[in-house]
Design a protein around this motif. Structure first.
Motif, PDB file in Angstrom:
ATOM      1  N   MET A 130       0.842  -1.206   0.000  1.00 32.62           N
ATOM      2  CA  MET A 130       0.000   0.000   0.000  1.00 32.62           C
ATOM      3  C   MET A 130       0.876   1.255   0.000  1.00 32.62           C
ATOM      4  O   MET A 130       1.915   1.290   0.638  1.00 32.62           O
ATOM      5  CB  MET A 130      -0.905   0.018   1.240  1.00 32.62           C
ATOM      6  N   ASN A 131       0.421   2.272  -0.724  1.00 25.76           N
ATOM      7  CA  ASN A 131       1.089   3.564  -0.676  1.00 25.76           C
ATOM      8  C   ASN A 131       0.626   4.323   0.561  1.00 25.76           C
ATOM      9  O   ASN A 131      -0.567   4.387   0.861  1.00 25.76           O
ATOM     10  CB  ASN A 131       0.767   4.387  -1.924  1.00 25.76           C
ATOM     11  N   ALA A 132       1.574   4.901   1.275  1.00 30.38           N
ATOM     12  CA  ALA A 132       1.201   5.722   2.424  1.00 30.38           C
ATOM     13  C   ALA A 132       0.548   7.017   1.955  1.00 30.38           C
ATOM     14  O   ALA A 132      -0.408   7.501   2.555  1.00 30.38           O
ATOM     15  CB  ALA A 132       2.432   6.023   3.275  1.00 30.38           C
ATOM     16  N   ILE A 133       1.086   7.583   0.875  1.00 34.93           N
ATOM     17  CA  ILE A 133       0.542   8.808   0.283  1.00 34.93           C
ATOM     18  C   ILE A 133       0.362   8.576  -1.207  1.00 34.93           C
ATOM     19  O   ILE A 133       1.247   8.040  -1.871  1.00 34.93           O
ATOM     20  CB  ILE A 133       1.481  10.008   0.505  1.00 34.93           C
ATOM     21  N   GLU A 134      -0.774   8.999  -1.723  1.00 35.05           N
ATOM     22  CA  GLU A 134      -1.017   8.887  -3.165  1.00 35.05           C
ATOM     23  C   GLU A 134      -1.877  10.055  -3.622  1.00 35.05           C
ATOM     24  O   GLU A 134      -2.950  10.295  -3.071  1.00 35.05           O
ATOM     25  CB  GLU A 134      -1.704   7.573  -3.491  1.00 35.05           C
ATOM     26  N   THR A 135      -1.379  10.784  -4.607  1.00 32.76           N
ATOM     27  CA  THR A 135      -2.162  11.862  -5.198  1.00 32.76           C
ATOM     28  C   THR A 135      -2.241  11.672  -6.707  1.00 32.76           C
ATOM     29  O   THR A 135      -1.325  11.116  -7.322  1.00 32.76           O
ATOM     30  CB  THR A 135      -1.557  13.256  -4.907  1.00 32.76           C
ATOM     31  N   LYS A 136      -3.345  12.121  -7.271  1.00 29.79           N
ATOM     32  CA  LYS A 136      -3.542  12.064  -8.720  1.00 29.79           C
ATOM     33  C   LYS A 136      -4.097  13.397  -9.197  1.00 29.79           C
ATOM     34  O   LYS A 136      -5.153  13.830  -8.742  1.00 29.79           O
ATOM     35  CB  LYS A 136      -4.505  10.929  -9.091  1.00 29.79           C
ATOM     36  N   LYS A 159       5.696   5.249  -0.818  1.00 23.38           N
ATOM     37  CA  LYS A 159       5.481   3.881  -0.374  1.00 23.38           C
ATOM     38  C   LYS A 159       5.489   3.795   1.152  1.00 23.38           C
ATOM     39  O   LYS A 159       6.237   4.507   1.815  1.00 23.38           O
ATOM     40  CB  LYS A 159       6.557   2.961  -0.951  1.00 23.38           C
ATOM     41  N   GLU A 160       4.681   2.910   1.672  1.00 19.86           N
ATOM     42  CA  GLU A 160       4.646   2.722   3.114  1.00 19.86           C
ATOM     43  C   GLU A 160       6.009   2.219   3.597  1.00 19.86           C
ATOM     44  O   GLU A 160       6.583   1.296   3.035  1.00 19.86           O
ATOM     45  CB  GLU A 160       3.551   1.731   3.497  1.00 19.86           C
ATOM     46  N   GLY A 161       6.547   2.875   4.628  1.00 23.81           N
ATOM     47  CA  GLY A 161       7.812   2.462   5.212  1.00 23.81           C
ATOM     48  C   GLY A 161       9.039   3.157   4.666  1.00 23.81           C
ATOM     49  O   GLY A 161      10.147   2.926   5.160  1.00 23.81           O
ATOM     50  N   ILE A 169      -4.276   9.176   1.967  1.00 25.24           N
ATOM     51  CA  ILE A 169      -3.262   8.720   2.909  1.00 25.24           C
ATOM     52  C   ILE A 169      -3.722   7.382   3.467  1.00 25.24           C
ATOM     53  O   ILE A 169      -4.831   7.279   4.002  1.00 25.24           O
ATOM     54  CB  ILE A 169      -3.034   9.745   4.032  1.00 25.24           C
ATOM     55  N   PHE A 170      -2.899   6.355   3.298  1.00 23.56           N
ATOM     56  CA  PHE A 170      -3.239   4.981   3.681  1.00 23.56           C
ATOM     57  C   PHE A 170      -4.595   4.576   3.097  1.00 23.56           C
ATOM     58  O   PHE A 170      -5.401   3.920   3.755  1.00 23.56           O
ATOM     59  CB  PHE A 170      -3.240   4.822   5.201  1.00 23.56           C
ATOM     60  N   GLY A 171      -4.839   5.003   1.863  1.00 28.77           N
ATOM     61  CA  GLY A 171      -6.073   4.649   1.163  1.00 28.77           C
ATOM     62  C   GLY A 171      -7.286   5.463   1.570  1.00 28.77           C
ATOM     63  O   GLY A 171      -8.371   5.267   1.014  1.00 28.77           O
ATOM     64  N   MET A 172      -7.122   6.380   2.516  1.00 24.90           N
ATOM     65  CA  MET A 172      -8.244   7.196   2.990  1.00 24.90           C
ATOM     66  C   MET A 172      -8.223   8.572   2.328  1.00 24.90           C
ATOM     67  O   MET A 172      -7.162   9.168   2.148  1.00 24.90           O
ATOM     68  CB  MET A 172      -8.176   7.351   4.516  1.00 24.90           C
ATOM     69  N   LEU A 215       5.039  12.248  19.454  1.00 28.43           N
ATOM     70  CA  LEU A 215       4.701  11.675  20.754  1.00 28.43           C
ATOM     71  C   LEU A 215       3.717  10.506  20.702  1.00 28.43           C
ATOM     72  O   LEU A 215       3.695   9.653  21.595  1.00 28.43           O
ATOM     73  CB  LEU A 215       4.174  12.762  21.700  1.00 28.43           C
ATOM     74  N   HIS A 216       2.893  10.426  19.648  1.00 26.25           N
ATOM     75  CA  HIS A 216       1.898   9.349  19.561  1.00 26.25           C
ATOM     76  C   HIS A 216       2.345   8.213  18.643  1.00 26.25           C
ATOM     77  O   HIS A 216       1.531   7.362  18.258  1.00 26.25           O
ATOM     78  CB  HIS A 216       0.550   9.891  19.107  1.00 26.25           C
ATOM     79  N   SER A 217       3.644   8.197  18.300  1.00 29.26           N
ATOM     80  CA  SER A 217       4.209   7.152  17.430  1.00 29.26           C
ATOM     81  C   SER A 217       3.379   6.979  16.161  1.00 29.26           C
ATOM     82  O   SER A 217       2.820   5.910  15.887  1.00 29.26           O
ATOM     83  CB  SER A 217       4.291   5.814  18.192  1.00 29.26           C
ATOM     84  N   PRO A 218       3.297   8.034  15.355  1.00 31.63           N
ATOM     85  CA  PRO A 218       2.437   8.005  14.163  1.00 31.63           C
ATOM     86  C   PRO A 218       2.938   7.059  13.078  1.00 31.63           C
ATOM     87  O   PRO A 218       4.143   6.790  12.977  1.00 31.63           O
ATOM     88  CB  PRO A 218       2.475   9.451  13.672  1.00 31.63           C
ATOM     89  N   ARG A 219       2.009   6.578  12.261  1.00 32.21           N
ATOM     90  CA  ARG A 219       2.367   5.749  11.107  1.00 32.21           C
ATOM     91  C   ARG A 219       2.988   6.593   9.997  1.00 32.21           C
ATOM     92  O   ARG A 219       3.812   6.106   9.231  1.00 32.21           O
ATOM     93  CB  ARG A 219       1.122   5.047  10.537  1.00 32.21           C
ATOM     94  N   LEU A 220       2.565   7.855   9.899  1.00 30.23           N
ATOM     95  CA  LEU A 220       3.074   8.768   8.881  1.00 30.23           C
ATOM     96  C   LEU A 220       3.583  10.031   9.563  1.00 30.23           C
ATOM     97  O   LEU A 220       2.878  10.627  10.382  1.00 30.23           O
ATOM     98  CB  LEU A 220       1.976   9.133   7.879  1.00 30.23           C
TER      99      LEU A 220
END
Length: 294
Positions: A1-7, A27-29, A62-65, A145-150
């Motif tokens: 999955m892409n962490a960020i995707e724009t079109k 890309k995620e990671g 972001i993360f498909g959302m 501080l909240h250990s974010p995914r992105l």
């Protein structure tokens, strides 16, 4: 999955420059660099991704959302450090950070202490009594501080001294090892070179190149300098040559093309000396902003 995707992401400010048809995939990671001079469209892209401003057209996920329709879910997974940080001046850093942590409905006290210790931040000091650098440290802790995914970083090192910049880079690399994706926006290419996997170059609101850092400085680019014996040169032209500088009897440029054509061209001059070397990343970066690439 892409962490960020724009079109075709587009945001206009009327006569002022915004962004146009941004196609971006992070890309995620990975740690992804987003570079360009001030005013190129970096912050506009980031603010659109975070839902701080609304796009005119296109898609942003972001993360498909969807970045607008599912903004609250996205923000729970995202840490953001803006280029400039502003806080309630009369609050202590610890009170501000505890307040920020309350939005995530998790115990962030251990992470706050770890980050503050690493950055040498006095949590009991009031914001109004802090230097610009220490205020930036508060912003770093708040973003992580909240250990974010992105993690989205917009010109994150401004205000930090060189030693603290290195500490900051180490913190970001640790977050990445934990699994976080990082979007690192900067106008300083050397910063991006230190930690990023890939980089996108934005110019005048449009993406003009996306490459791996290792590919950006490949052997196809050469930095050429030659000196002539006699009269100063008025002009020099060669297909594949950019960023041409002529100062008296010295010519400098970045070259990408057939080396035989290069040697044939400069051999027409009464040469005193020739130097062919690898250009720096900064020099390659400026290649994309030369007049001939507009």
């Amino acid at each position: 999955m892409n962490a960020i995707e724009t079109k075709k992401l587009t945001k206009s400010y009327g006569k002022s420059r915004g962004i146009m048809d941004i196609d971006l995939e992070v890309k995620e990671g990975e740690i992804f660099g987003f570079i360009g001079p001030n005013g190129a469209g970096k912050s506009t892209t980031i603010r659109t991704l975070l839902g701080l401003i609304h796009k005119d057209s296109g898609e942003a996920k972001i993360f498909g959302m969807d970045c607008e329709g599912e903004r609250e879910k996205i923000l729970k997974e995202t840490g953001y450090l803006p280029s400039e940080v502003f806080y309630y001046e009369n609050m202590k850093a610890i009170d501000l950070l505890r307040y920020s942590a309350s939005f995530y409905k998790k115990d962030c006290s251990k992470k706050i202490k770890e980050l503050a210790d690493a950055l040498g931040l006095d949590l009991n000091k009031k914001i109004e009594d802090m230097s610009l650098g220490n205020k930036k440290k508060v912003g770093i802790v708040q973003g992580l501080l909240h250990s974010p995914r992105l993690i989205i970083l917009d010109e994150p090192t401004s205000g930090l001294d060189p030693l603290m910049q290195q500490t900051f880079f180490e913190l970001i690399q640790e977050e990445n090892k934990r699994g976080a994706t990082v979007l690192f926006s900067s106008h300083i290419l050397s910063e991006v070179q230190k930690i990023c996997d890939r980089v996108a170059i934005i110019k005048d609101g449009r993406l003009i190149q996306t490459q791996k850092i290792s590919e950006l400085q490949d052997n196809s680019y050469k930095k050429i300098t030659f000196h002539v014996k006699d009269n100063p040169l008025d002009e020099f032209q060669l297909k594949g040559a950019t960023n041409i500088e002529i100062k008296g009897q010295t010519v400098r440029f970045i070259y990408r093309g057939d080396c035989n054509l290069l040697l044939e061209k400069i051999n027409n001059y009464p040469l005193l000396n020739v130097d062919i070397s690898e250009p720096s990343l900064e020099e390659i970066f400026m290649h994309y902003y030369s007049d001939k690439n507009k």
